[in-house]
Design a protein around this motif. Structure first.
Motif, PDB file in Angstrom:
ATOM      1  N   THR A  75       0.806  -1.056  -0.173  1.00 56.92           N
ATOM      2  CA  THR A  75       0.030   0.163   0.084  1.00 56.92           C
ATOM      3  C   THR A  75       0.918   1.313   0.222  1.00 56.92           C
ATOM      4  O   THR A  75       1.696   1.337   0.769  1.00 56.92           O
ATOM      5  CB  THR A  75      -0.932  -0.078   1.379  1.00 56.92           C
ATOM      6  OG1 THR A  75      -1.494  -1.114   1.221  1.00 56.92           O
ATOM      7  CG2 THR A  75      -2.081   1.067   1.078  1.00 56.92           C
ATOM      8  N   LEU A  76       0.642   1.789  -0.878  1.00 59.38           N
ATOM      9  CA  LEU A  76       1.611   3.218  -1.151  1.00 59.38           C
ATOM     10  C   LEU A  76       0.896   4.364  -0.141  1.00 59.38           C
ATOM     11  O   LEU A  76      -0.172   4.517   0.092  1.00 59.38           O
ATOM     12  CB  LEU A  76       1.617   3.831  -2.559  1.00 59.38           C
ATOM     13  CG  LEU A  76       2.115   2.732  -3.679  1.00 59.38           C
ATOM     14  CD1 LEU A  76       2.115   3.455  -4.941  1.00 59.38           C
ATOM     15  CD2 LEU A  76       3.868   2.437  -3.333  1.00 59.38           C
ATOM     16  N   ARG A  78       0.910   7.499  -1.006  1.00 59.96           N
ATOM     17  CA  ARG A  78      -0.016   8.282  -1.835  1.00 59.96           C
ATOM     18  C   ARG A  78      -0.354   7.482  -3.085  1.00 59.96           C
ATOM     19  O   ARG A  78       0.564   6.817  -3.667  1.00 59.96           O
ATOM     20  CB  ARG A  78       0.735   9.519  -2.010  1.00 59.96           C
ATOM     21  CG  ARG A  78       1.013  10.440  -1.084  1.00 59.96           C
ATOM     22  CD  ARG A  78       1.540  11.724  -1.242  1.00 59.96           C
ATOM     23  NE  ARG A  78       0.962  12.376  -2.389  1.00 59.96           N
ATOM     24  CZ  ARG A  78       1.499  13.489  -2.982  1.00 59.96           C
ATOM     25  NH1 ARG A  78       2.640  13.969  -2.486  1.00 59.96           N
ATOM     26  NH2 ARG A  78       0.816  14.030  -3.846  1.00 59.96           N
ATOM     27  N   GLU A  79      -1.433   7.509  -3.624  1.00 55.84           N
ATOM     28  CA  GLU A  79      -1.866   6.947  -4.841  1.00 55.84           C
ATOM     29  C   GLU A  79      -1.858   7.756  -6.023  1.00 55.84           C
ATOM     30  O   GLU A  79      -2.416   7.436  -7.236  1.00 55.84           O
ATOM     31  CB  GLU A  79      -3.384   6.435  -4.705  1.00 55.84           C
ATOM     32  CG  GLU A  79      -3.436   5.474  -3.635  1.00 55.84           C
ATOM     33  CD  GLU A  79      -4.931   5.101  -3.744  1.00 55.84           C
ATOM     34  OE1 GLU A  79      -5.449   4.512  -4.618  1.00 55.84           O
ATOM     35  OE2 GLU A  79      -5.333   4.682  -2.414  1.00 55.84           O
ATOM     36  N   THR A  84       3.510   6.105  -7.658  1.00 55.20           N
ATOM     37  CA  THR A  84       3.105   4.646  -8.204  1.00 55.20           C
ATOM     38  C   THR A  84       4.449   4.464  -9.201  1.00 55.20           C
ATOM     39  O   THR A  84       4.990   3.359  -9.338  1.00 55.20           O
ATOM     40  CB  THR A  84       2.195   4.561  -9.074  1.00 55.20           C
ATOM     41  OG1 THR A  84       1.115   4.807  -7.951  1.00 55.20           O
ATOM     42  CG2 THR A  84       1.834   3.207  -9.580  1.00 55.20           C
ATOM     43  N   ASN A 102       0.813  -3.208 -10.800  1.00 55.65           N
ATOM     44  CA  ASN A 102       0.004  -2.116 -10.225  1.00 55.65           C
ATOM     45  C   ASN A 102      -1.521  -2.469 -10.297  1.00 55.65           C
ATOM     46  O   ASN A 102      -1.831  -3.107 -11.388  1.00 55.65           O
ATOM     47  CB  ASN A 102       0.186  -0.789 -11.074  1.00 55.65           C
ATOM     48  CG  ASN A 102      -0.622   0.353 -10.437  1.00 55.65           C
ATOM     49  OD1 ASN A 102      -1.073   1.126 -11.288  1.00 55.65           O
ATOM     50  ND2 ASN A 102      -0.780   0.473  -9.235  1.00 55.65           N
ATOM     51  N   THR A 104      -5.488  -3.030  -8.627  1.00 57.83           N
ATOM     52  CA  THR A 104      -6.950  -2.232  -7.732  1.00 57.83           C
ATOM     53  C   THR A 104      -7.017  -3.175  -6.565  1.00 57.83           C
ATOM     54  O   THR A 104      -6.711  -4.271  -6.376  1.00 57.83           O
ATOM     55  CB  THR A 104      -8.237  -2.440  -8.752  1.00 57.83           C
ATOM     56  OG1 THR A 104      -8.394  -3.717  -8.939  1.00 57.83           O
ATOM     57  CG2 THR A 104      -7.873  -1.730 -10.008  1.00 57.83           C
ATOM     58  N   ASP A 106      -7.513  -3.172  -2.151  1.00 54.08           N
ATOM     59  CA  ASP A 106      -6.960  -2.727  -0.949  1.00 54.08           C
ATOM     60  C   ASP A 106      -5.495  -2.446  -1.027  1.00 54.08           C
ATOM     61  O   ASP A 106      -4.943  -1.960  -0.109  1.00 54.08           O
ATOM     62  CB  ASP A 106      -7.252  -3.822   0.279  1.00 54.08           C
ATOM     63  CG  ASP A 106      -8.573  -4.006   0.358  1.00 54.08           C
ATOM     64  OD1 ASP A 106      -9.643  -3.196   0.107  1.00 54.08           O
ATOM     65  OD2 ASP A 106      -8.876  -5.147   1.050  1.00 54.08           O
ATOM     66  N   PHE A 107      -4.748  -3.038  -1.988  1.00 48.68           N
ATOM     67  CA  PHE A 107      -3.469  -2.679  -2.245  1.00 48.68           C
ATOM     68  C   PHE A 107      -3.243  -2.061  -3.450  1.00 48.68           C
ATOM     69  O   PHE A 107      -4.015  -1.928  -4.277  1.00 48.68           O
ATOM     70  CB  PHE A 107      -2.675  -4.074  -2.217  1.00 48.68           C
ATOM     71  CG  PHE A 107      -3.008  -5.050  -0.779  1.00 48.68           C
ATOM     72  CD1 PHE A 107      -2.148  -4.333   0.079  1.00 48.68           C
ATOM     73  CD2 PHE A 107      -3.801  -5.962  -0.966  1.00 48.68           C
ATOM     74  CE1 PHE A 107      -2.305  -5.212   1.270  1.00 48.68           C
ATOM     75  CE2 PHE A 107      -4.014  -6.609   0.210  1.00 48.68           C
ATOM     76  CZ  PHE A 107      -3.247  -6.218   1.333  1.00 48.68           C
ATOM     77  N   ASP A 108      -1.786  -1.321  -3.496  1.00 45.02           N
ATOM     78  CA  ASP A 108      -1.608  -0.592  -4.844  1.00 45.02           C
ATOM     79  C   ASP A 108      -0.768  -1.414  -5.786  1.00 45.02           C
ATOM     80  O   ASP A 108      -0.659  -1.449  -7.061  1.00 45.02           O
ATOM     81  CB  ASP A 108      -0.833   0.828  -4.649  1.00 45.02           C
ATOM     82  CG  ASP A 108      -1.928   1.714  -3.638  1.00 45.02           C
ATOM     83  OD1 ASP A 108      -3.012   1.887  -4.211  1.00 45.02           O
ATOM     84  OD2 ASP A 108      -1.556   1.995  -2.387  1.00 45.02           O
ATOM     85  N   ILE A 109       0.091  -2.115  -5.304  1.00 45.55           N
ATOM     86  CA  ILE A 109       1.276  -2.953  -6.029  1.00 45.55           C
ATOM     87  C   ILE A 109       1.415  -4.432  -5.353  1.00 45.55           C
ATOM     88  O   ILE A 109       1.050  -4.494  -4.206  1.00 45.55           O
ATOM     89  CB  ILE A 109       2.354  -2.165  -5.955  1.00 45.55           C
ATOM     90  CG1 ILE A 109       2.469  -0.914  -6.412  1.00 45.55           C
ATOM     91  CG2 ILE A 109       3.555  -3.008  -6.755  1.00 45.55           C
ATOM     92  CD1 ILE A 109       3.746  -0.025  -6.600  1.00 45.55           C
TER      93      ILE A 109
END
Length: 157
Positions: A75-76, A78-79, A84, A102, A104, A106-109
């Motif tokens: 989780t970053l 900032r999104e 990213t 990358n 979608t 709950d997590f970003d990566i």
């Protein structure tokens, strides 16, 4: 190359190449129902168009001394696009990171990593995630057993 630009011969070639790129072209031609030169031409076109992204040998990490495999969900902080992109550039440059997406949800990566042992894994995650101001949180899933390895993409006829 779009799927609608592929004819049944192209689809069969793609199916066969995903199974074994070392199969002699004469055997491929026989299975597809074309001449050897026609198969070579089609293969060149499929490579040039990007339908075949690349051809590689898939080596089991354990063979080269990398017995541990992990999935790390990141989780970053900032999104935004810059954060990213910076994080993806860091991950692309890391040899222990063998895949990253990358995503979608709950997590970003999502990251697939390998490690020689838990100590080297810990050193890597501290450097990549714990000490990285771009990262808010991460969660590691250690792979106990691989149930299914990279598989061919289904070919719809």
């Amino acid at each position: 190359m779009r799927n609608d630009a592929l004819d049944p011969f192209d689809l069969k070639l793609l199916e066969l190449m995903q199974q074994d790129t070392q199969r002699p072209m004469a055997a491929v031609a026989e299975a597809v129902g074309l001449s050897v030169p026609a198969c070579y031409r089609r293969m060149r076109r499929l490579r040039a168009s990007g339908a075949i992204a690349r051809e590689v040998a898939i080596v089991r990490p354990r063979t080269l001394g990398w017995p541990l495999s992990m999935l790390v969900m990141v989780t970053l902080e900032r999104e935004d696009a810059r954060t990213t992109q910076e994080m993806m550039a860091i991950l692309r440059a890391e040899p222990e990171v063998i895949e990253a997406w990358n995503v979608t949800g709950d997590f970003d990566i999502a990251v697939r990593m390998i490690a020689r042992d838990m100590e080297s894994y810990d050193d890597t995650v501290v450097r990549l995630f714990s000490a990285n101001p771009r990262v808010r949180a991460f969660q590691t899933l250690v792979v106990i057993r691989e149930l299914k390895q990279l598989s061919p993409i289904p070919v719809a006829n």
